[in-house]
Design a protein around this motif. Structure first.
Motif, short mmCIF file in Angstrom:
data_model
loop_
_atom_site.label_atom_id
_atom_site.label_comp_id
_atom_site.label_asym_id
_atom_site.label_seq_id
_atom_site.Cartn_x
_atom_site.Cartn_y
_atom_site.Cartn_z
N ASN A 110 -0.86 -3.12 9.29
CA ASN A 110 -1.15 -4.54 9.54
C ASN A 110 -0.12 -5.42 8.83
O ASN A 110 -0.46 -6.22 7.94
N PRO A 111 1.15 -5.31 9.20
CA PRO A 111 2.23 -5.95 8.43
C PRO A 111 2.19 -7.46 8.40
O PRO A 111 2.75 -8.07 7.48
N LEU A 112 1.57 -8.11 9.38
CA LEU A 112 1.56 -9.57 9.43
C LEU A 112 0.36 -10.17 8.71
O LEU A 112 0.22 -11.40 8.65
N GLU A 113 -0.51 -9.33 8.17
CA GLU A 113 -1.68 -9.81 7.44
C GLU A 113 -1.39 -9.84 5.94
O GLU A 113 -0.68 -9.00 5.41
N PHE A 114 -1.97 -10.83 5.26
CA PHE A 114 -1.81 -10.98 3.81
C PHE A 114 -2.89 -10.16 3.12
O PHE A 114 -4.06 -10.57 3.04
N VAL A 115 -2.51 -8.98 2.63
CA VAL A 115 -3.47 -8.04 2.06
C VAL A 115 -2.97 -7.55 0.69
O VAL A 115 -2.30 -6.52 0.60
N PRO A 116 -3.27 -8.27 -0.38
CA PRO A 116 -2.81 -7.84 -1.71
C PRO A 116 -3.33 -6.47 -2.12
O PRO A 116 -2.70 -5.77 -2.91
N GLU A 117 -4.48 -6.08 -1.58
CA GLU A 117 -5.10 -4.81 -1.96
C GLU A 117 -4.21 -3.61 -1.68
O GLU A 117 -4.40 -2.55 -2.28
N ARG A 118 -3.23 -3.76 -0.80
CA ARG A 118 -2.34 -2.64 -0.49
C ARG A 118 -1.53 -2.22 -1.73
O ARG A 118 -1.04 -1.09 -1.80
N PHE A 119 -1.39 -3.13 -2.71
CA PHE A 119 -0.63 -2.83 -3.93
C PHE A 119 -1.51 -2.42 -5.11
O PHE A 119 -1.00 -2.20 -6.21
N LEU A 120 -2.82 -2.36 -4.90
CA LEU A 120 -3.74 -1.93 -5.95
C LEU A 120 -3.86 -0.40 -5.94
O LEU A 120 -3.42 0.25 -4.99
N PRO A 121 -4.45 0.20 -6.99
CA PRO A 121 -4.55 1.67 -7.04
C PRO A 121 -5.17 2.31 -5.82
O PRO A 121 -4.85 3.45 -5.48
N CYS A 122 -6.05 1.58 -5.13
CA CYS A 122 -6.68 2.14 -3.93
C CYS A 122 -5.82 1.97 -2.69
O CYS A 122 -6.16 2.49 -1.61
N GLY A 123 -4.70 1.26 -2.78
CA GLY A 123 -3.87 0.96 -1.62
C GLY A 123 -2.72 1.93 -1.44
O GLY A 123 -2.32 2.63 -2.37
N LYS A 124 -2.18 1.97 -0.22
CA LYS A 124 -1.10 2.90 0.10
C LYS A 124 0.24 2.50 -0.53
O LYS A 124 1.14 3.32 -0.63
N ALA A 125 0.37 1.24 -0.94
CA ALA A 125 1.64 0.76 -1.49
C ALA A 125 1.60 0.61 -3.01
O ALA A 125 2.41 -0.10 -3.59
N VAL A 126 0.67 1.30 -3.64
CA VAL A 126 0.47 1.13 -5.09
C VAL A 126 1.73 1.45 -5.88
O VAL A 126 1.99 0.85 -6.94
N ASN A 127 2.55 2.38 -5.41
CA ASN A 127 3.74 2.79 -6.15
C ASN A 127 5.01 2.07 -5.71
O ASN A 127 6.10 2.39 -6.20
N ILE A 128 4.89 1.12 -4.79
CA ILE A 128 6.06 0.39 -4.30
C ILE A 128 6.29 -0.86 -5.15
O ILE A 128 5.40 -1.68 -5.32
N GLU A 129 7.50 -0.99 -5.68
CA GLU A 129 7.87 -2.14 -6.50
C GLU A 129 9.09 -2.83 -5.90
O GLU A 129 9.97 -2.17 -5.34
N PRO A 130 9.18 -4.16 -6.03
CA PRO A 130 10.31 -4.89 -5.45
C PRO A 130 11.52 -4.96 -6.37
O PRO A 130 12.14 -6.01 -6.53
N HIS A 131 11.88 -3.83 -6.97
CA HIS A 131 12.97 -3.83 -7.95
C HIS A 131 14.22 -3.12 -7.45
O HIS A 131 15.13 -2.85 -8.23
N GLY A 132 14.25 -2.76 -6.17
CA GLY A 132 15.46 -2.17 -5.61
C GLY A 132 15.46 -0.66 -5.55
O GLY A 132 16.41 -0.07 -5.03
N THR A 133 14.41 -0.01 -6.07
CA THR A 133 14.35 1.46 -6.04
C THR A 133 13.50 1.97 -4.89
O THR A 133 13.60 3.14 -4.53
N ASP A 134 12.66 1.10 -4.33
CA ASP A 134 11.82 1.47 -3.18
C ASP A 134 12.32 0.69 -1.97
O ASP A 134 12.16 -0.53 -1.90
N PHE A 135 12.94 1.40 -1.03
CA PHE A 135 13.59 0.72 0.08
C PHE A 135 12.62 0.13 1.09
O PHE A 135 13.04 -0.56 2.03
N GLU A 136 11.32 0.38 0.94
CA GLU A 136 10.33 -0.27 1.80
C GLU A 136 10.22 -1.77 1.49
O GLU A 136 9.70 -2.54 2.29
#
Length: 208
Positions: A110-136
């Motif tokens: 659901n890329p166009l939806e605003f879902v902060p929970e995707r970055f919480l421990p229960c979310g699929k993006a929990v390990n993705i950080e915007p620091h240049g090491t995760d190309f997603e």
């Protein structure tokens, strides 16, 4: 450098506030987190941010969905190479579409939806950080051309969003809705600035 960093950071803050006003349930959840961790007797301090995972998730989601700079700083190939099946000739200037990566349905659910929970421990993006090491999610770029102010930018965005959300209730004028249209350019601000009523929600001594 400082002008560019200030401009892009304030753009992200406005986008984050716009999404929070549009999604009052997320706004209330963020305020509840800060009330539980900080209380209503004092205003947020920078040191508090590390204890506020939902605030961090909200800011990451704003960076993902609303990259302030849609294209990366140009990269340069000194010799020909193959990248994911694409031939990159020698002496090529490359621009990475950061905006498109943040909205890629092959990467984000659901890329166009605003879902902060995707970055919480229960979310699929929990390990993705915007620091240049995760190309997603390369909001600040990656490699040797990464933004030198990325850490300062993250602190600015998290702190300012936190203070504005903790300190005030936000409400649209009756009959109006948040306009999420983008203004095209080297940076992507909102086409229409936020118009909202704000009321204080903390103890009066917290504001002085």
């Amino acid at each position: 450098m400082f002008l560019a960093g200030t401009d892009t950071s304030t753009i992200i803050v406005e986008w984050a506030l716009a999404e929070l006003i549009k999604n009052p349930t997320i706004l209330k959840q963020l305020q509840s987190e800060m009330d539980a961790i900080i209380g209503q007797e004092r205003i947020l301090q920078e040191d508090d941010v590390s204890n506020l995972p939902y605030l961090q998730a909200v800011c990451k989601e704003a960076l993902r969905l609303h990259a302030s700079t849609p294209l990366s700083i140009p990269h340069y190939s000194f010799e020909s190479c193959e990248v994911e099946g694409y031939h990159i000739p020698t002496d090529t200037r490359l621009l990475i579409n950061i905006w498109a990566i943040g909205r890629d349905p092959d990467i984000w659910e659901n890329p166009l939806e605003f879902v902060p929970e995707r970055f919480l421990p229960c979310g699929k993006a929990v390990n993705i950080e915007p620091h240049g090491t995760d190309f997603e999610m390369i909001t600040f770029g990656a490699g040797r051309r990464i933004c030198v102010g990325k850490q300062a930018g993250m602190v600015f965005v998290q702190y300012l969003v936190g203070v504005l959300v903790q300190g005030f209730n936000w409400q649209m004028p009756k009959g109006e809705e948040i306009d999420l249209k983008e203004s095209p350019g080297l940076v992507i601000p909102k086409a229409v600035s936020i118009k909202a009523f704000v009321t204080p929600r903390l103890a009066s001594k917290a504001y002085f």
